[in-house]
Every structure is written in C-alpha cells, then in structure tokens.
Scaffold this motif. Structure first.
Motif, PDB file in Angstrom:
ATOM      1  N   GLY A 124      -4.344   1.052  -4.948  1.00  0.00           N
ATOM      2  CA  GLY A 124      -4.749   2.391  -4.690  1.00  0.00           C
ATOM      3  C   GLY A 124      -5.931   2.646  -4.155  1.00  0.00           C
ATOM      4  O   GLY A 124      -6.409   3.448  -3.249  1.00  0.00           O
ATOM      5  N   HIS A 125      -7.034   1.859  -4.955  1.00  0.00           N
ATOM      6  CA  HIS A 125      -8.397   2.049  -4.780  1.00  0.00           C
ATOM      7  C   HIS A 125      -8.915   1.474  -3.226  1.00  0.00           C
ATOM      8  O   HIS A 125      -9.503   2.237  -2.522  1.00  0.00           O
ATOM      9  N   GLU A 135      -7.694   4.276  -0.756  1.00  0.00           N
ATOM     10  CA  GLU A 135      -8.201   5.655  -1.020  1.00  0.00           C
ATOM     11  C   GLU A 135      -9.673   5.278  -0.400  1.00  0.00           C
ATOM     12  O   GLU A 135     -10.435   6.121   0.491  1.00  0.00           O
ATOM     13  N   GLU A 136     -10.205   4.026  -0.488  1.00  0.00           N
ATOM     14  CA  GLU A 136     -11.534   3.597   0.298  1.00  0.00           C
ATOM     15  C   GLU A 136     -11.364   2.963   1.613  1.00  0.00           C
ATOM     16  O   GLU A 136     -12.422   2.503   2.205  1.00  0.00           O
ATOM     17  N   LYS A 185      -3.413  -0.287  -9.607  1.00  0.00           N
ATOM     18  CA  LYS A 185      -4.757   0.213  -9.506  1.00  0.00           C
ATOM     19  C   LYS A 185      -5.534  -0.049  -8.088  1.00  0.00           C
ATOM     20  O   LYS A 185      -6.301   0.568  -7.502  1.00  0.00           O
ATOM     21  N   PHE A 186      -5.712  -1.356  -8.333  1.00  0.00           N
ATOM     22  CA  PHE A 186      -6.640  -1.920  -6.990  1.00  0.00           C
ATOM     23  C   PHE A 186      -6.213  -1.689  -5.974  1.00  0.00           C
ATOM     24  O   PHE A 186      -6.921  -1.401  -4.893  1.00  0.00           O
ATOM     25  N   LYS A 244       0.676  -1.080   0.158  1.00  0.00           N
ATOM     26  CA  LYS A 244       0.039   0.028  -0.069  1.00  0.00           C
ATOM     27  C   LYS A 244       0.931   1.299  -0.020  1.00  0.00           C
ATOM     28  O   LYS A 244       0.349   2.390  -0.840  1.00  0.00           O
ATOM     29  N   PHE A 265      -7.677  -6.652  -2.280  1.00  0.00           N
ATOM     30  CA  PHE A 265      -8.555  -6.796  -3.253  1.00  0.00           C
ATOM     31  C   PHE A 265      -8.606  -8.433  -3.603  1.00  0.00           C
ATOM     32  O   PHE A 265      -9.964  -8.810  -3.879  1.00  0.00           O
TER      33      PHE A 265
END
Length: 637
Positions: free
Chosen positions: A624-625, A628-629, A621-622, A565, A634
């Motif tokens: 990063g999401h 952020e969330e 990308k996964f 992360k 994932f």
C-alpha cells in the motif's frame, strides 16, 4: 604443488582434490586493498631475496592485513616453492582465495594443508567455507562437524554449521524462510540464499525451441526456481560491458560457473541445440569429481560472453543480470509464472496451477499494452510473440492497422484545419495545437469501421478514450492542486466507454479469459475510470471497478506486482469507503483477496495463525505504501 595424497579423518571425512584453476584469461587474483592501505610490496619473484619460507609467509601476512590479497597469495606461493607442505602457508593462501571468491582454489589449498597437517583446524574451517561457496553444502556440513569434534566451543564453526544447514535446506528442499528474506532479517557470509531448482526441466522441441517445462503437476504459488546472478549491473550506459566483465570473472573464479555460462543461450540458433543437463544448475549435488570445461582462449570467451549478455540478460527494476536457469524461460503475454526479486536474487513461482509437462512462461516486459506496442518491444528483444493472447489480437490486425492509418490521415487533416482556424481567429481557449480536433477525427474514423475483431475493438476504444483524455487530465490535475475544492472529472463518459467495450466483447462471443486478455490491453482506461469515480465520491462504483481490474489481472498477469498492488488498493479503499452493517465483512473480504494474492507471490503469510496474519498485514501495508508513494516493490534492490 600441493601433495596428491589425502588422509581420512574421523567421521569418514575424506578430502578430495578440487579441479585445477582455469588457465588463460584471468589467472591472477585481483588486488583488493582496504581503505587507507599503503602501496603493496611488489610480488615479482625477481625482487624477492633468498629468504626463508617463514619470512616470506610473514610478508604475505602483512600484505593480507593491508587487504592486498593478490600480492599476499603471490608471496605465499613463493614461500611454498621453498617448503611445499607448509600447512600454515597453504591455509593462509586458501584464505586469500576465499576473500576473492575463488572457492575451488581455496579448496585445493585447504585440502593440501590438511594433507600436511590433519589437525590444522583453521584449514578445516577454510575447507568448509570453500565448499559452502561452491554450493556443496553436504560436504561443507561434514567438514564443519569434523571441526566441531576438535573444537566444540568454536563460535565461528557453530555459526557456519547453522548457515550451511540453512543453505542445504534451501538448495535441496526449496525451504526458504521467506519473511526473513523479504524483510532483510537474514544474513549469511557468502550469499543471501542458495540456488534452487524445483520440479522442472529444460525441454527441446517446444513452440519456441527450448523451454522450461514441469516434471509434475504444480500448485499455484509453488516455488519453481531460485537463482542468483552470475553477473549483475545497474541500469546504466555501461551495463553491457559490466555484465561481460562479470561473466569473465565468474568463469575465471569457478569452473562450475564456466560450465553454466557455456550452457546459456547465446544466439537464436541455440534454441535448436540439445537441452543442457539439469545437473548443470544443481551445484549442491556436486561431488567435486565432475569433468569441467577449461576456460577458452580470451577472444573466444569474450565473444561468447558478449552474445550471452545480448541473448540472456534479464532486466529488473533497477538492474540487469545473467540468471542461469531463468534464461531458458520463454515469454508469454499471459504468463503462468511470476518473478519476484529479493535484492538481486530471483524467485520464480507458479502463478496458477500447472499440469505435468506444461511449459512455464514468464513475462519479459509490461504486458498491459495492446499487441502492436507489445510486438514492438518483443522485436527489440529479438523475437515475435506467438502466445495465445497475441493470437487473439492478431485476428483482424491487418484491418485494424488499415483503419488506424485511415484514422491517422483524418486526424492530420483535422489538426491542420483546427490550427489554421486558431491562427486566423486567435480565439481564447481554442484548439491551438489541433489535438482535440485530431483525436475526435481519428475516433470518428475508427468508429465507422465494423467491429469485427478484438484488434479493431481495442483500436476503437483507445481512440474514443483519447478524445476524453485531455480534458479529464486537466480537470484531475486541478482537482489535486486544489485538494478537492475544484470540480472532479465526470467519470460517466469513461464509464460509458467501458460499458460499450464490454458489450462489444459479448457480441464477439469472447470467453471470460479472452475478455480479460482484451481488457488488459486497455487496462489504463479502466484504471482511469476508478480514479475518476474516487474523485467524484462514487465509492461503491469504484469498488466494483477495482474488483474488475483485479480479476482482469488475475486472468492475464496473475500474481504480478500489478496484480498485488491492485488488491492492496482495494483494501485501502474499502477501509475508508465501506460503511453500514456489513462494513467489517466487506473489509475482511478485500483483505482476504489481497492476502491470497500476496501469499502466492511471496510464498508466505497464507496461514490462519496470528504470526501469519501479522506478516500478511505487514506485506499489504508495504504494498500500500509503495502504491501511494509510487515506489518499487519493497523487496527489490
């Protein structure tokens, strides 16, 4: 009873009898009814008239269609009492066993069916599926090929062959198609993937008793093992009972699983027991002729299952499970291996290069805490950690505890005085609960101590940071509420703290690795610094702090989800913040760092071709999401 003679078919495909079903605890099949199914016909032999076997078999077929596999199997058994060598009935009962995952019994019946009728192709298919469920992939493949010689256009057999060949490659070579697994693009009939045991063994006489060691040198990112749970349960109040029930079911369904359960640690005394043979965890090497244990009496096994759950259960983000080989890995607060969950399947990889005969350590819990907090968690797990990192923080620990006790008394006195003053004056904005005064008094008390050890240094930094915490938290909350219109927290005070901490570590003569270990124990302070720098618009300074945090995790908790992360956060930051002529180079460097860590953790995406680059971009990308969330990893269930 099934006939004991076994024929040899073409391609030298020889059928051998599987072990008898274990007696005792769970001898009967569970009733598994489809939705909307009517009550099943009673299977009590006393209620069955003297019907011909064909009629009994048809009743079994009707029960099977309703989803009542236990009653169906019982009715087929009644038919077989009349006609013991009925190939169709034996194959039908084998299918009942397959549906409830009693693969060894399905193998017995499919072998018996083929003994009665070597040309019964459905029995061949069921035999292959039973062998597949038992993890005996080479035998399953041989059986399917024999079936395809008879039925070359059978699509189910062709699909089963592809599945078994995939599972064989996984079990023997550790050849997992990680992108398909990670993103849920692979489906198999019985299991998502096979268990795998890499170049490791369970050794005796380790520092903590038994442990897992390498049998050769391993590279970072190399797969150590893959394990599916013998039992798994959600993290709820009934998890322990559910795991015990799962172990009972596993032992009753498969004698091989019973052998594994009996080998698992069930008490501290087991650490001094002989190491189990690694063949216990390599079901794919089975030939079906091994001597397997019988199920112990119910009370005996129930106690064993309860102790295994208490000793060997492994907690994940949303579940807890019993994983065979991973149960033997010891804990370290600076692990050299990382764990990834794909669904409920556990993948363990080397997080750094390992030497031959080096013990492999994983972490049992969050290791980004100071030693006192880690020790408290370890105690709840039933052990005292003596890893090198804990050893570093143990030096001067008694003095740090004495200083903390002294600081606590000073904080209490200051809190009481502040509360009394507030109650007397009722001054708006005053220290109503006395927390500010208490934090400052504690920090002053600890600062007066000589910084002679890492333990004292960590305690001092935490106390100093607590003085600033309240105001910074309030200012950051207001900054977020107003979407940046209010003043951002001033990062300089926290920055000064980290500079002071780094200088003190230098004064103590710590190595770079030891600095990272100590820094990890106060990593939250460094993380707060980068958040404040971001809010204040000091983006270049934030990039430097992100780099330091990532490097710290690389040394202490390499390839962990926290490490992954952190590299993704840096990519996101540089894509927004980098500017000037070197922008593309800066972004590329951040992406390369993130790609390297992701590739080691997930075992894919580390190449230079376009497919690997596309895959890596998707993984980052996964991640990063998720950052952020505030979501979990994932790929975890």
């Amino acid at each position: 009873a099934p006939p004991t003679h076994v024929p040899t078919l073409r391609r030298s495909c020889t059928y051998t009898m599987a072990p008898e079903a274990p007696k005792g605890m769970v001898a009967d099949l569970p009733v598994q009814k489809k939705k909307g199914a009517k009550n099943a016909v009673a299977s009590d032999a006393a209620s069955i008239p003297n019907w011909p076997p064909e009629a009994l078999r048809e009743q079994g077929n009707e029960l099977f269609r309703k989803g009542d596999y236990g009653a169906a199997a019982a009715r087929y058994a009644e038919a077989l009492k009349v006609k013991t060598d009925d190939a169709v009935t034996l194959a039908n009962r084998a299918e009942c066993y397959l549906r409830v995952r009693q693969f060894h019994l399905a193998l017995v019946d499919s072998d018996a069916s083929l003994a009665a009728d070597p040309n019964h192709t459905k029995a061949l298919y069921k035999r292959a599926m039973a062998l597949n469920g038992l993890g005996r992939y080479p035998d399953a493949i041989k059986t399917i090929k024999a079936l395809l010689e008879k039925e070359p256009e059978d699509p189910a057999a062709a699909n089963a062959l592809a599945e078994c060949e995939l599972l064989q490659s996984q079990a023997f070579a550790g050849d997992f198609h990680m992108p398909a697994l990670l993103f849920g693009r692979l489906a198999t009939s019985f299991r998502r993937c096979a268990d795998y045991v890499g170049p490791v063994k369970i050794a005796e006489g380790m520092k903590f008793g038994r442990g897992v060691v390498t049998t050769r040198a391993m590279r970072a990112g190399e797969l150590i093992c893959v394990a599916s749970p013998l039992a798994v349960a959600p993290l709820t109040s009934g998890a322990e009972a559910a795991l015990m029930g799962g172990l009972v079911g596993a032992a009753s369904r498969n004698p091989q699983d019973l052998a594994v359960i009996l080998a698992l640690p069930s008490s501290d005394a087991d650490n001094k027991a002989p190491a189990p043979d690694m063949s216990t965890f390599r079901k794919h090497l089975s030939k079906g002729d091994e001597a397997l244990p019988e199920l112990p009496p119910q009370e005996v096994f129930a106690r064993r299952a309860a102790n295994v759950v208490k000793t060997s259960a492994i907690r994940n983000a949303n579940s807890v499970g019993i994983y065979p080989l991973p149960s033997f890995f010891n804990h370290s607060c600076a692990p050299n291996a990382c764990k990834v969950m794909i669904g409920h399947t556990m993948f363990i990889r080397a997080a750094r290069d390992l030497g031959a005969n080096e013990e492999v350590f994983v972490k049992y819990f969050d290791v980004t805490m100071p030693k006192p907090e880690r020790a408290s968690v370890a105690k709840r797990w039933g052990f005292d950690c003596a890893c090198p990192r804990c050893g570093l923080e143990a030096v001067g620990e008694d003095k740090a505890l004495e200083a903390a006790e002294k600081a606590s008394k000073a904080a209490k006195a200051a809190r009481d005085a502040a509360v009394a003053e507030f109650n007397a004056n009722k001054k708006k904005g005053g220290d109503k609960d006395g927390e500010k005064a208490a934090a400052k008094a504690a920090a002053d008390s600890l600062s007066a101590e000589d910084t002679s050890s890492v333990a004292v240094l960590i305690a001092q930094l935490r106390a100093k940071a607590k003085v600033l915490h309240g105001d910074i938290s309030r200012e950051m909350a207001e900054y977020k509420r107003t979407k940046g219109k209010s003043a951002a927290p001033d990062p300089n005070h926290l920055v000064e703290l980290t500079v002071w901490f780094e200088s003190k570590m230098d004064a103590l003569g710590l190595s770079e690795t030891q600095k990272s270990w100590a820094r990890t124990s106060v990593i939250q302070v460094y993380s707060n610094v980068q958040l404040c720098l971001n809010a204040a618009g000091q983006l270049e300074a934030r990039a430097e702090m992100l780099t330091k945090v990532a490097a710290t995790l690389r040394d202490t908790d390499p390839c962990s989800y926290d490490h992954v992360k952190q590299t993704a956060i840096k990519v996101i930051h540089q894509r927004v913040a980098a500017g000037g002529a070197g922008k593309e180079k800066i972004i590329a460097a951040a992406e390369a760092e993130a790609a390297a860590v992701h590739a080691l953790r997930y075992g894919c995406g580390g190449g230079d071709d376009e497919d690997d680059k596309e895959l890596m971009a998707e993984m980052i990308k996964f991640t990063g999401h998720a950052v952020e969330e505030g979501a979990q990893e994932f790929c975890e269930a």
